[in-house]
Design a protein around this motif. Structure first.
Motif, PDB file in Angstrom:
ATOM      1  N   ASN A 191       0.825  -1.226   0.000  1.00 57.06           N
ATOM      2  CA  ASN A 191       0.000   0.000   0.000  1.00 57.06           C
ATOM      3  C   ASN A 191       0.852   1.267   0.000  1.00 57.06           C
ATOM      4  O   ASN A 191       0.488   2.259   0.630  1.00 57.06           O
ATOM      5  N   ASN A 192       2.016   1.219  -0.655  1.00 54.87           N
ATOM      6  CA  ASN A 192       2.936   2.366  -0.673  1.00 54.87           C
ATOM      7  C   ASN A 192       3.402   2.774   0.719  1.00 54.87           C
ATOM      8  O   ASN A 192       3.716   3.938   0.965  1.00 54.87           O
ATOM      9  N   GLU A 193       3.405   1.830   1.628  1.00 57.63           N
ATOM     10  CA  GLU A 193       3.886   2.100   2.981  1.00 57.63           C
ATOM     11  C   GLU A 193       4.825   0.974   3.377  1.00 57.63           C
ATOM     12  O   GLU A 193       4.763  -0.115   2.812  1.00 57.63           O
ATOM     13  N   ILE A 194       5.639   1.256   4.405  1.00 52.58           N
ATOM     14  CA  ILE A 194       6.518   0.202   4.892  1.00 52.58           C
ATOM     15  C   ILE A 194       5.754  -0.673   5.871  1.00 52.58           C
ATOM     16  O   ILE A 194       5.113  -0.179   6.798  1.00 52.58           O
TER      17      ILE A 194
ATOM     18  N   LEU B 178       5.841   8.061   2.657  1.00 50.37           N
ATOM     19  CA  LEU B 178       7.140   8.136   1.997  1.00 50.37           C
ATOM     20  C   LEU B 178       6.965   8.754   0.612  1.00 50.37           C
ATOM     21  O   LEU B 178       5.965   8.519  -0.058  1.00 50.37           O
ATOM     22  N   SER B 179       7.959   9.532   0.199  1.00 58.10           N
ATOM     23  CA  SER B 179       7.859  10.168  -1.106  1.00 58.10           C
ATOM     24  C   SER B 179       8.108   9.141  -2.206  1.00 58.10           C
ATOM     25  O   SER B 179       8.695   8.086  -1.966  1.00 58.10           O
ATOM     26  N   ASP B 180       7.647   9.471  -3.422  1.00 59.77           N
ATOM     27  CA  ASP B 180       7.831   8.553  -4.556  1.00 59.77           C
ATOM     28  C   ASP B 180       9.301   8.267  -4.806  1.00 59.77           C
ATOM     29  O   ASP B 180       9.675   7.173  -5.213  1.00 59.77           O
ATOM     30  N   ALA B 181      10.148   9.304  -4.550  1.00 57.43           N
ATOM     31  CA  ALA B 181      11.584   9.141  -4.769  1.00 57.43           C
ATOM     32  C   ALA B 181      12.150   8.039  -3.882  1.00 57.43           C
ATOM     33  O   ALA B 181      12.949   7.211  -4.322  1.00 57.43           O
ATOM     34  N   ILE B 182      11.704   8.010  -2.624  1.00 53.63           N
ATOM     35  CA  ILE B 182      12.190   6.973  -1.708  1.00 53.63           C
ATOM     36  C   ILE B 182      11.589   5.614  -2.085  1.00 53.63           C
ATOM     37  O   ILE B 182      12.272   4.607  -2.120  1.00 53.63           O
TER      38      ILE B 182
END
Lengths: 259, 219
Positions: A191-194, B178-182
């Motif tokens: 989900n775009n998260e860690i 978190l940003s797309d770059a990361i």
């Protein structure tokens, strides 16, 4: 009005009305068809479409009903774990879970209930032993070994608890904290998260069944379900069921049958 | 100002929560009129004995690490014992500190909402929640680490004015997402491991590196 004779071929043949002949012919069937009914109608195309749609809808409904009747009952069996997080001995809380359990079994599922207050559950100390010393297993030996084994081998886990001070019981939370040996210390993007990497290939779906207390309001229910939704993401699964004890048990089992 | 602190870290005095609290309190105690007491919830058997201590204070701080997306079990137990105090603490300032190992603040925001609601339930004055991500290594950081200095600043401000400064809170919390770059630096498919060094080091030290993918409960 027009006439259809059951012809020799697949399609019936259409003829003009011939009273003298038909009067004596028992094979002749008179069928009013949609086209004739609409012959002089300005909106015939739309009406035709409407008829077709309603026919399709009725057909689908019948199909669904037949499918439920013949395939759903006792067809699909899943393994369900009920984590009963009720800390109180008194009250009718446990009646709900035991009734739910017996109804699920009647529907052909394998249901198992763990009454957490009767188990020895130690608080997770955050020692990371289960991640870096004995991967996958807690260093502190207690009854949570059973909880973890049941959890990971089930298809659906129902977390059941009364709401106390706006959240599920400390008892249920203590047991949930002890589930982290089931996931991996490594991180992964979800989900775009860690989040944490999976340790096992398959995790059970989660369900949340809560009993409201006197001071529970909509905001509390929102907060609790949002936190459990987050929990599900971290456990690499989905929260598929959120119900309060006000719900009829049959409705709960119906939804479980349709997961 | 008298402040009572409940440290809800299961690691007690040796945890990351303690490190963050230490820096906050360093700033807070700069004003000599301020005093504080700390209770470690993990080592307290009878939590109801803490109840009578709370009303003697001007402010209370409940600090805990994020455990499976919310407070650890024994912190919830403590919150349950607070039930008799509901509506009886109109002058108490209640603040929270939530820290987690995840780098994004999003993970802790949900329990932050719970903290706010809890304050309302107790009838106390909500004085915000300090959220701090990426805290797993806090114990290993030097004292002049920039976030520690900000925490001291936050503590100093709280000791003087009795409120927490929103911009500093945001700086400490770190990025929401978190940003797309990361994100683009991570393996392209989900469930590919990342950040393995920290854990590998510990796994090797304990001789468990080979067993790191063990599945003890699979049939």
């Amino acid at each position: 009005m027009c006439k259809y004779y059951p012809g020799a071929g697949k399609m019936p043949c259409r003829t003009e009305l011939q009273p003298s002949k038909n009067f004596y012919n028992p094979n002749c069937i008179t069928v009013p068809i949609v086209e004739d009914l609409l012959k002089h109608n300005k909106y015939q195309r739309w009406l035709l479409a409407f008829f077709l749609c309603s026919f399709l809808y009725v057909f689908c409904a019948i199909f669904k009903m037949l499918k439920y009747l013949f395939f759903n009952k006792g067809g699909r069996t899943i393994k369900i774990l009920i984590m009963n997080g009720n800390p109180y001995e008194k009250g009718n809380f446990d009646d709900f879970t035991s009734e739910l359990k017996s109804k699920l079994e009647k529907d052909g599922h394998i249901a198992n209930e763990l009454i957490l207050r009767n188990m020895d559950i130690k608080q997770c100390l955050g020692c990371w032993g289960c991640w870096v010393k004995t991967p996958g297993e807690c260093l502190v030996k207690d009854d949570t070994v059973n909880i973890r084994r049941e959890f990971i081998t089930s298809d659906l886990v129902l977390m059941v608890s009364p709401i106390i001070m706006g959240f599920t019981s400390a008892l249920l939370k203590k047991a949930t904290d002890k589930l982290i040996p089931l996931i991996h210390p490594y991180n992964a993007i979800r989900n775009n998260e860690i989040h944490h990497l999976k340790r096992y290939d398959k995790y059970p779906y989660l369900g949340l069944l809560i009993k409201k207390s006197k001071d529970t309001d909509e905001e509390d229910l929102d907060i609790v379900s949002d936190i459990y939704r987050r929990m599900a993401i971290n456990m690499a699964t989905d929260l598929v069921l959120i119900k309060t004890f006000d719900t009829d048990i049959d409705e709960v089992t119906y939804e479980i049958n349709n997961i | 100002m008298r402040l009572i602190i409940f440290n809800g870290s299961p690691r007690g005095k040796t945890g990351n929560t303690e490190v963050l609290l230490k820096h906050f309190l360093k700033g807070f105690s700069e004003n000599e009129e301020n005093s504080y007491e700390i209770h470690y919830l993990i080592s307290i058997e009878k939590m109801d004995k803490l109840l009578e201590k709370i009303p003697n204070n001007d402010a209370a701080l409940i600090a805990f690490p994020l455990y499976v997306d919310s407070m650890p079990g024994h912190v919830k137990k403590f919150i349950e014992t607070l039930e008799p105090l509901c509506g009886k603490l109109p002058d108490l300032k209640l603040l929270f500190l939530v820290q987690s190992g995840f780098p994004e603040a999003t993970h802790s925001k949900y329990v932050g909402r719970y903290c706010k609601k809890l304050t309302k339930r107790l009838g106390a004055k909500y004085t915000k929640t300090i959220i701090r991500g990426g805290s797993e290594g806090a114990r290993l950081m030097p004292d002049n680490f920039k976030d520690f200095i900000k925490l001291q600043e936050l503590g100093r401000e709280f000791g003087e004015t009795g409120s927490l400064d929103e911009p500093i809170l945001n700086e400490i919390a770190g990025p929401e997402k978190l940003s797309d770059a990361i994100l683009s630096k991570f393996p392209p498919f989900t469930d590919e491991p990342a950040f393995t060094d920290y854990w590998d080091e510990q796994l090797i030290k304990n001789g468990a590196f080979e067993k790191r993918f063990a599945k003890p409960y699979s049939e």
